[in-house]
Design a protein around this motif. Structure first.
Motif, PDB file in Angstrom:
ATOM      1  N   ILE A 259       0.845  -1.202   0.000  1.00 59.92           N
ATOM      2  CA  ILE A 259       0.000   0.000   0.000  1.00 59.92           C
ATOM      3  C   ILE A 259       0.875   1.245   0.000  1.00 59.92           C
ATOM      4  O   ILE A 259       0.582   2.213  -0.718  1.00 59.92           O
ATOM      5  CB  ILE A 259      -0.962  -0.026   1.206  1.00 59.92           C
ATOM      6  N   GLN A 260       1.967   1.243   0.768  1.00 62.41           N
ATOM      7  CA  GLN A 260       2.877   2.388   0.780  1.00 62.41           C
ATOM      8  C   GLN A 260       3.498   2.609  -0.599  1.00 62.41           C
ATOM      9  O   GLN A 260       3.653   3.751  -1.043  1.00 62.41           O
ATOM     10  CB  GLN A 260       3.975   2.184   1.813  1.00 62.41           C
ATOM     11  N   ILE A 261       3.835   1.543  -1.288  1.00 63.23           N
ATOM     12  CA  ILE A 261       4.410   1.655  -2.626  1.00 63.23           C
ATOM     13  C   ILE A 261       3.384   2.223  -3.596  1.00 63.23           C
ATOM     14  O   ILE A 261       3.695   3.117  -4.397  1.00 63.23           O
ATOM     15  CB  ILE A 261       4.944   0.288  -3.104  1.00 63.23           C
ATOM     16  N   VAL A 262       2.158   1.743  -3.528  1.00 65.59           N
ATOM     17  CA  VAL A 262       1.113   2.245  -4.437  1.00 65.59           C
ATOM     18  C   VAL A 262       0.819   3.718  -4.151  1.00 65.59           C
ATOM     19  O   VAL A 262       0.646   4.517  -5.085  1.00 65.59           O
ATOM     20  CB  VAL A 262      -0.162   1.375  -4.331  1.00 65.59           C
ATOM     21  N   ILE A 263       0.799   4.110  -2.885  1.00 66.78           N
ATOM     22  CA  ILE A 263       0.574   5.519  -2.546  1.00 66.78           C
ATOM     23  C   ILE A 263       1.705   6.385  -3.090  1.00 66.78           C
ATOM     24  O   ILE A 263       1.464   7.449  -3.670  1.00 66.78           O
ATOM     25  CB  ILE A 263       0.409   5.695  -1.023  1.00 66.78           C
ATOM     26  N   ALA A 264       2.941   5.949  -2.918  1.00 61.97           N
ATOM     27  CA  ALA A 264       4.086   6.711  -3.418  1.00 61.97           C
ATOM     28  C   ALA A 264       4.038   6.824  -4.940  1.00 61.97           C
ATOM     29  O   ALA A 264       4.254   7.909  -5.500  1.00 61.97           O
ATOM     30  CB  ALA A 264       5.389   6.057  -2.976  1.00 61.97           C
ATOM     31  N   LEU A 265       3.742   5.729  -5.616  1.00 58.91           N
ATOM     32  CA  LEU A 265       3.644   5.777  -7.078  1.00 58.91           C
ATOM     33  C   LEU A 265       2.494   6.660  -7.539  1.00 58.91           C
ATOM     34  O   LEU A 265       2.594   7.333  -8.569  1.00 58.91           O
ATOM     35  CB  LEU A 265       3.496   4.362  -7.640  1.00 58.91           C
ATOM     36  N   THR A 266       1.410   6.674  -6.794  1.00 57.84           N
ATOM     37  CA  THR A 266       0.272   7.533  -7.127  1.00 57.84           C
ATOM     38  C   THR A 266       0.656   9.003  -7.023  1.00 57.84           C
ATOM     39  O   THR A 266       0.357   9.801  -7.919  1.00 57.84           O
ATOM     40  CB  THR A 266      -0.917   7.231  -6.202  1.00 57.84           C
ATOM     41  N   ILE A 267       1.323   9.378  -5.952  1.00 61.33           N
ATOM     42  CA  ILE A 267       1.753  10.771  -5.779  1.00 61.33           C
ATOM     43  C   ILE A 267       2.716  11.171  -6.881  1.00 61.33           C
ATOM     44  O   ILE A 267       2.589  12.248  -7.493  1.00 61.33           O
ATOM     45  CB  ILE A 267       2.384  10.967  -4.389  1.00 61.33           C
ATOM     46  N   ILE A 268       3.677  10.320  -7.177  1.00 62.57           N
ATOM     47  CA  ILE A 268       4.645  10.618  -8.235  1.00 62.57           C
ATOM     48  C   ILE A 268       3.939  10.753  -9.582  1.00 62.57           C
ATOM     49  O   ILE A 268       4.230  11.663 -10.366  1.00 62.57           O
ATOM     50  CB  ILE A 268       5.738   9.537  -8.281  1.00 62.57           C
ATOM     51  N   THR A 269       2.995   9.876  -9.856  1.00 61.81           N
ATOM     52  CA  THR A 269       2.280   9.912 -11.136  1.00 61.81           C
ATOM     53  C   THR A 269       1.439  11.170 -11.282  1.00 61.81           C
ATOM     54  O   THR A 269       1.435  11.798 -12.340  1.00 61.81           O
ATOM     55  CB  THR A 269       1.382   8.662 -11.266  1.00 61.81           C
ATOM     56  N   ILE A 270       0.729  11.549 -10.231  1.00 66.10           N
ATOM     57  CA  ILE A 270      -0.120  12.742 -10.304  1.00 66.10           C
ATOM     58  C   ILE A 270       0.720  13.989 -10.556  1.00 66.10           C
ATOM     59  O   ILE A 270       0.421  14.778 -11.459  1.00 66.10           O
ATOM     60  CB  ILE A 270      -0.962  12.885  -9.027  1.00 66.10           C
ATOM     61  N   PHE A 271       1.773  14.160  -9.785  1.00 65.02           N
ATOM     62  CA  PHE A 271       2.576  15.371  -9.959  1.00 65.02           C
ATOM     63  C   PHE A 271       3.344  15.365 -11.279  1.00 65.02           C
ATOM     64  O   PHE A 271       3.533  16.412 -11.892  1.00 65.02           O
ATOM     65  CB  PHE A 271       3.515  15.567  -8.763  1.00 65.02           C
ATOM     66  N   THR A 272       3.770  14.201 -11.738  1.00 63.74           N
ATOM     67  CA  THR A 272       4.435  14.133 -13.037  1.00 63.74           C
ATOM     68  C   THR A 272       3.464  14.494 -14.156  1.00 63.74           C
ATOM     69  O   THR A 272       3.820  15.243 -15.078  1.00 63.74           O
ATOM     70  CB  THR A 272       5.017  12.729 -13.274  1.00 63.74           C
ATOM     71  N   SER A 273       2.245  14.002 -14.071  1.00 66.13           N
ATOM     72  CA  SER A 273       1.264  14.340 -15.106  1.00 66.13           C
ATOM     73  C   SER A 273       0.926  15.825 -15.067  1.00 66.13           C
ATOM     74  O   SER A 273       0.734  16.448 -16.112  1.00 66.13           O
ATOM     75  CB  SER A 273      -0.001  13.486 -14.964  1.00 66.13           C
ATOM     76  N   TRP A 274       0.867  16.430 -13.884  1.00 58.95           N
ATOM     77  CA  TRP A 274       0.625  17.867 -13.801  1.00 58.95           C
ATOM     78  C   TRP A 274       1.774  18.656 -14.408  1.00 58.95           C
ATOM     79  O   TRP A 274       1.549  19.661 -15.091  1.00 58.95           O
ATOM     80  CB  TRP A 274       0.420  18.290 -12.353  1.00 58.95           C
ATOM     81  N   ILE A 275       3.008  18.217 -14.194  1.00 55.32           N
ATOM     82  CA  ILE A 275       4.156  18.907 -14.784  1.00 55.32           C
ATOM     83  C   ILE A 275       4.108  18.798 -16.295  1.00 55.32           C
ATOM     84  O   ILE A 275       4.339  19.780 -17.023  1.00 55.32           O
ATOM     85  CB  ILE A 275       5.480  18.344 -14.218  1.00 55.32           C
ATOM     86  N   ILE A 276       3.791  17.616 -16.815  1.00 61.14           N
ATOM     87  CA  ILE A 276       3.707  17.434 -18.257  1.00 61.14           C
ATOM     88  C   ILE A 276       2.599  18.301 -18.838  1.00 61.14           C
ATOM     89  O   ILE A 276       2.773  18.950 -19.871  1.00 61.14           O
ATOM     90  CB  ILE A 276       3.510  15.944 -18.593  1.00 61.14           C
ATOM     91  N   MET A 277       1.451  18.331 -18.182  1.00 63.33           N
ATOM     92  CA  MET A 277       0.328  19.150 -18.667  1.00 63.33           C
ATOM     93  C   MET A 277       0.660  20.640 -18.564  1.00 63.33           C
ATOM     94  O   MET A 277       0.247  21.421 -19.418  1.00 63.33           O
ATOM     95  CB  MET A 277      -0.944  18.848 -17.876  1.00 63.33           C
ATOM     96  N   ALA A 278       1.394  21.040 -17.539  1.00 65.29           N
ATOM     97  CA  ALA A 278       1.773  22.453 -17.401  1.00 65.29           C
ATOM     98  C   ALA A 278       2.696  22.884 -18.538  1.00 65.29           C
ATOM     99  O   ALA A 278       2.615  24.018 -19.022  1.00 65.29           O
ATOM    100  CB  ALA A 278       2.432  22.703 -16.052  1.00 65.29           C
ATOM    101  N   LYS A 279       3.573  21.986 -18.956  1.00 67.61           N
ATOM    102  CA  LYS A 279       4.448  22.320 -20.076  1.00 67.61           C
ATOM    103  C   LYS A 279       3.680  22.305 -21.403  1.00 67.61           C
ATOM    104  O   LYS A 279       4.009  23.062 -22.321  1.00 67.61           O
ATOM    105  CB  LYS A 279       5.612  21.327 -20.156  1.00 67.61           C
ATOM    106  N   LYS A 280       2.674  21.438 -21.478  1.00 69.90           N
ATOM    107  CA  LYS A 280       1.923  21.303 -22.716  1.00 69.90           C
ATOM    108  C   LYS A 280       0.956  22.469 -22.929  1.00 69.90           C
ATOM    109  O   LYS A 280       0.808  22.960 -24.034  1.00 69.90           O
ATOM    110  CB  LYS A 280       1.148  19.978 -22.694  1.00 69.90           C
ATOM    111  N   TYR A 281       0.296  22.900 -21.862  1.00 73.00           N
ATOM    112  CA  TYR A 281      -0.707  23.978 -22.000  1.00 73.00           C
ATOM    113  C   TYR A 281      -0.129  25.271 -21.566  1.00 73.00           C
ATOM    114  O   TYR A 281       0.008  25.846 -20.731  1.00 73.00           O
ATOM    115  CB  TYR A 281      -1.981  23.621 -21.224  1.00 73.00           C
TER     116      TYR A 281
END
Length: 126
Positions: A104-126
Motif C-alpha cells: 500500500i505504501q508503494i502504491v501511494i508513493a507511485l500515485t503521488i509521483i504519477t499525479i505530480f508528473t502528469s501535472w508537470i507534463i500538462m503544465a508544459k503542454k498547456y
C-alpha cells in the motif's frame, strides 16, 4: 506555517532530499536498507520540488490551472489503475515478497509521483 512562495517548496525539497540521503547512507552502513521507506522519503522530496515548479501555475485560480489539474488527474487515473492491478496480481501469484502495508505504501508513493508528473507534463503542454 503557510507556504507562500516557490522558494519555500524548494527548501522543503532540499530538506527531504537530505533526509533521503542520510537514510540511504545509514541503511547501507547498517546493512538494513528499506526500499519502501526510501521510496516514501524520495516521494516527499519529489512532491516538494514538483509543487515548487507548479506553484506559479497553480497560484492563480484560472481556467488554465483547472485544465492542467483535470487532465493530469484523468491521465493519472489510468496509471493508478495499472498500479493496483499489478499489485493485486503480484500479491495473488506471490510475485512480491512484501507485506500488505508495504504494498500500500508503494502504491501511494507511485500515485503521488504519477499525479505530480502528469501535472508537470500538462503544465508544459498547456
Amino acid at each position: 506555517m503557510k507556504i507562500t512562495s516557490q522558494r519555500d517548496f524548494n527548501i522543503l525539497g532540499v530538506l527531504f532530499a537530505v533526509i533521503f540521503a542520510v537514510r540511504v547512507f545509514m541503511g547501507l552502513s547498517t546493512n538494513s536498507l528499506s526500499i519502501v521507506e526510501l521510496l516514501s522519503w524520495g516521494t516527499l522530496s519529489y512532491l516538494s520540488f514538483a509543487a515548487g515548479y507548479l506553484y506559479p501555475q497553480f497560484k492563480e485560480k484560472d481556467e488554465r490551472s483547472e485544465l492542467i489539474k483535470q487532465k493530469g488527474m484523468h491521465y493519472s487515473m489510468y496509471f493508478v489503475l495499472v498500479f493496483f492491478i499489478a499489485t493485486l496480481l503480484g500479491n495473488q501469484f506471490n510475485i512480491f515478497g512484501l507485506e500488505l502495508i508495504e504494498m500500500i505504501q508503494i502504491v501511494i508513493a507511485l500515485t503521488i509521483i504519477t499525479i505530480f508528473t502528469s501535472w508537470i507534463i500538462m503544465a508544459k503542454k498547456y
